[in-house]
Design a protein around this motif. Structure first.
Motif, PDB file in Angstrom:
ATOM      1  N   PRO A 276      30.003  42.670   4.692  1.00  0.00           N
ATOM      2  CA  PRO A 276      30.070  41.657   3.630  1.00  0.00           C
ATOM      3  C   PRO A 276      30.870  42.164   2.429  1.00  0.00           C
ATOM      4  O   PRO A 276      30.314  42.586   1.419  1.00  0.00           O
ATOM      5  CB  PRO A 276      28.597  41.427   3.277  1.00  0.00           C
ATOM      6  N   PHE A 279      30.226  40.859  -1.204  1.00  0.00           N
ATOM      7  CA  PHE A 279      28.887  41.260  -1.635  1.00  0.00           C
ATOM      8  C   PHE A 279      28.870  42.740  -2.011  1.00  0.00           C
ATOM      9  O   PHE A 279      28.312  43.135  -3.043  1.00  0.00           O
ATOM     10  CB  PHE A 279      27.882  40.981  -0.512  1.00  0.00           C
ATOM     11  N   SER A 367      25.272  47.034   2.383  1.00  0.00           N
ATOM     12  CA  SER A 367      25.278  46.344   3.676  1.00  0.00           C
ATOM     13  C   SER A 367      23.866  46.236   4.235  1.00  0.00           C
ATOM     14  O   SER A 367      23.476  45.194   4.797  1.00  0.00           O
ATOM     15  CB  SER A 367      26.179  47.080   4.665  1.00  0.00           C
ATOM     16  N   TYR A 370      21.967  43.647   2.322  1.00  0.00           N
ATOM     17  CA  TYR A 370      22.466  42.319   2.720  1.00  0.00           C
ATOM     18  C   TYR A 370      21.774  41.860   4.000  1.00  0.00           C
ATOM     19  O   TYR A 370      21.342  40.703   4.109  1.00  0.00           O
ATOM     20  CB  TYR A 370      23.981  42.391   2.921  1.00  0.00           C
ATOM     21  N   ARG A 373      18.030  41.059   3.074  1.00  0.00           N
ATOM     22  CA  ARG A 373      17.762  39.900   2.220  1.00  0.00           C
ATOM     23  C   ARG A 373      18.294  38.588   2.784  1.00  0.00           C
ATOM     24  O   ARG A 373      17.650  37.545   2.629  1.00  0.00           O
ATOM     25  CB  ARG A 373      18.375  40.121   0.820  1.00  0.00           C
ATOM     26  N   PHE A 374      19.454  38.638   3.417  1.00  0.00           N
ATOM     27  CA  PHE A 374      20.105  37.373   3.795  1.00  0.00           C
ATOM     28  C   PHE A 374      20.185  37.137   5.304  1.00  0.00           C
ATOM     29  O   PHE A 374      20.383  36.012   5.746  1.00  0.00           O
ATOM     30  CB  PHE A 374      21.516  37.313   3.193  1.00  0.00           C
ATOM     31  N   GLN A 375      20.020  38.199   6.087  1.00  0.00           N
ATOM     32  CA  GLN A 375      20.032  38.041   7.543  1.00  0.00           C
ATOM     33  C   GLN A 375      18.640  38.219   8.153  1.00  0.00           C
ATOM     34  O   GLN A 375      18.450  38.038   9.348  1.00  0.00           O
ATOM     35  CB  GLN A 375      21.000  39.048   8.178  1.00  0.00           C
TER      36      GLN A 375
END
Length: 503
Positions: A276, A279, A367, A370, A373-375
């Motif tokens: 990402p 990000f 990473s 990320y 939190r988001f995956q």
């Protein structure tokens, strides 16, 4: 062997005694085994003197920053017209590889994820916990540790190359103790430095073997991450670093260090662009700002009213660990820094590794956060189940080309592994031959075998953690020695002609 000092023989005896102590089963000495005693002493020092570690580390950072902006920054580490021995790129690669390269690979994912779920303040798993996780990762691997290394390295380079003193720790205190550094006082200080180095590196060899084994097991499930695998890894690595050590500083270590940095940059850039990207760069930018903004408060943060063990478990532990490693890293950095001015030296030692570490944690830790939190991919569960050494490889396999990234990571760990051990044999050789700039291969060979044997035996008996704790105990007296070194440097700088040229 005629060139070795008394410190060599005393240190070898200490190594043998500690290994014997470490392999004695806890059941035979329930209250007095190495693990129990070292943990008790370490806990006492952390509980009673945690404030001292924080004040000492911050004092070293303030001193380093003062030198950058002071009139003493123009002093050259050598003759006034001397030029640097190595190019800036090679110099940075060598100091960074010896300093904390393998630690960044191990903790790049594991530390931010740990802080995210158990933050220094507030609830875990929140946006604020993520911000704190990254900020404290920057803090623990940023300016403070490199200031600790910088103080020792500067003092060694200054007294060795400008004042023509032998390159051993004890001679840095001549302005305070005079000729006493040639006797029992000097032997005690130098033996303490060797003690911290040999056990710190032996621990890292064992932990590095565990992580390489974890990566191989992740890539090739048929390979178990057990003692046999780890033993084979240590044997192979020992052969490589012993071969490198025999070639000297300008060949083996220089080539390996350049390779390390190239691999590290390639791996970091690869993940940056397949991961990402936006990000990651947002995390880097915002965390740099909050790190610098909160640096004073983090530098003095304890929790007397909350009674939280978080600062003791992380910040104070890290500061003690960096101080314990300072004789090793400092001696090596000093050896490769001849010809630079104090200002150039301090800017290089503080700024470049700090920025690189911040980028590293942004890419790998960012990473991982990320994914969490988001995956909704739980890396903490893998860490709890398979161990912290698997966190990096699990995270990499969630992105495109994950197998290639994992392979690069294993290769990088191996090269950092070899360079650290190679550098350690060089430093131990210097410290036990009265500071010889190019210690005999026979002495380096003995120390290489000693540190690998210590790692294997204690890996087999489960005593690595005890040995790590025992080496950190050395940080307390060495922190006091470092404070005396700062005083010694100031006294010497005041006598420099350059102090009278500029106001």
């Amino acid at each position: 062997m005629r060139k070795v000092s008394t410190v060599f023989y005393i240190s070898i005896i200490i190594v043998i005694l500690f290994i014997i102590w470490g392999v004695i089963p806890a059941s035979k000495l329930p209250d007095y085994n190495l693990g129990a005693v070292s943990t008790a002493v370490h806990s006492f020092l952390i509980d009673r003197f945690g404030w001292f570690y924080l004040l000492a580390a911050t004092t070293f950072l303030v001193f380093c920053l003062f030198l950058i902006f002071s009139k003493y920054g123009n002093i050259r580490l050598g003759e006034d017209d001397e030029k640097p021995e190595y190019s800036s790129a090679t110099w940075f690669a060598m100091l960074f590889s010896a300093g904390m390269g393998i630690g960044l690979v191990f903790w790049g994912v594991a530390e931010p994820i740990s802080h995210y779920h158990t933050p220094p303040a507030g609830e875990g798993g929140t946006p604020e916990a993520a911000r704190l996780a990254m900020r404290y990762a920057f803090f623990h691997w940023g300016l403070h540790p490199w200031a600790i290394y910088g103080v020792i390295a500067l003092a060694l380079a200054y007294f060795q190359f400008r004042k023509k003193e032998p390159g051993v720790i004890s001679r840095l205190l001549r302005p305070i103790f005079g000729d006493k550094v040639n006797g029992a006082v000097g032997i005690t200080i130098d033996t303490l430095s060797v003690y911290a180095t040999i056990f710190g590196v032996a621990t890292s060899l064992g932990l590095g073997a565990i992580q390489i084994g974890g990566g191989l097991s992740r890539l090739f499930p048929a390979i178990p991450n057990n003692f046999i695998t780890q033993l084979i890894i240590i044997i192979v690595v020992t052969f490589l670093f012993m071969t490198s050590a025999q070639t000297g500083l300008n060949k083996g270590i220089k080539i390996l260090s350049d390779t390390n940095i190239a691999l590290a940059v390639w791996l970091m850039l690869f993940l940056l662009f397949v991961g990402p990207t936006s990000f990651i760069m947002d995390v880097f930018t915002t965390t740099i700002g909050t790190y610098l903004q909160n640096l004073p408060s983090m530098s003095f943060r304890l929790t007397p009213f909350e009674q939280s063990d978080w600062p003791k478990s992380w910040t104070i532990f890290y500061w003690a660990w960096w101080i314990a490693w300072a004789p090793f890293v400092g001696t090596f950095i000093a050896r490769i820094s001849r010809g630079r001015t104090i200002r150039e030296f301090m800017i290089g030692v503080l700024a470049v590794p700090t920025v690189f570490s911040a980028l590293w944690f942004s890419v790998f830790g960012g990473s991982a956060l990320y994914l969490e939190r988001f995956q909704h991919i739980s890396i903490i569960d893998v860490m709890n189940d398979k161990g912290m050494e698997t966190a990096l490889f699990f995270m990499l396999q969630q992105f495109p080309f994950g197998t290639i990234l994992s392979g690069l990571a294993i290769l990088l760990i191996c090269t950092f592994f070899v360079t650290s051990a190679d550098s350690a044999t060089f430093v131990l050789g210097m410290q036990t031959t009265n500071g010889m700039l190019n210690p005999p291969n026979s002495v380096k060979f003995i120390w290489g075998i000693a540190q690998s044997a210590a790692a294997v035996i204690l890996l087999w008996t489960g005593g690595l953690q005890a040995l790590q704790t025992a080496s950190i105990v050395a940080a307390f007296p060495f922190a006091i020695i470092m404070i005396l070194i700062v005083i010694s440097l100031i006294r010497s700088f005041q006598k420099e002609p350059i102090a009278k040229k500029r106001i």
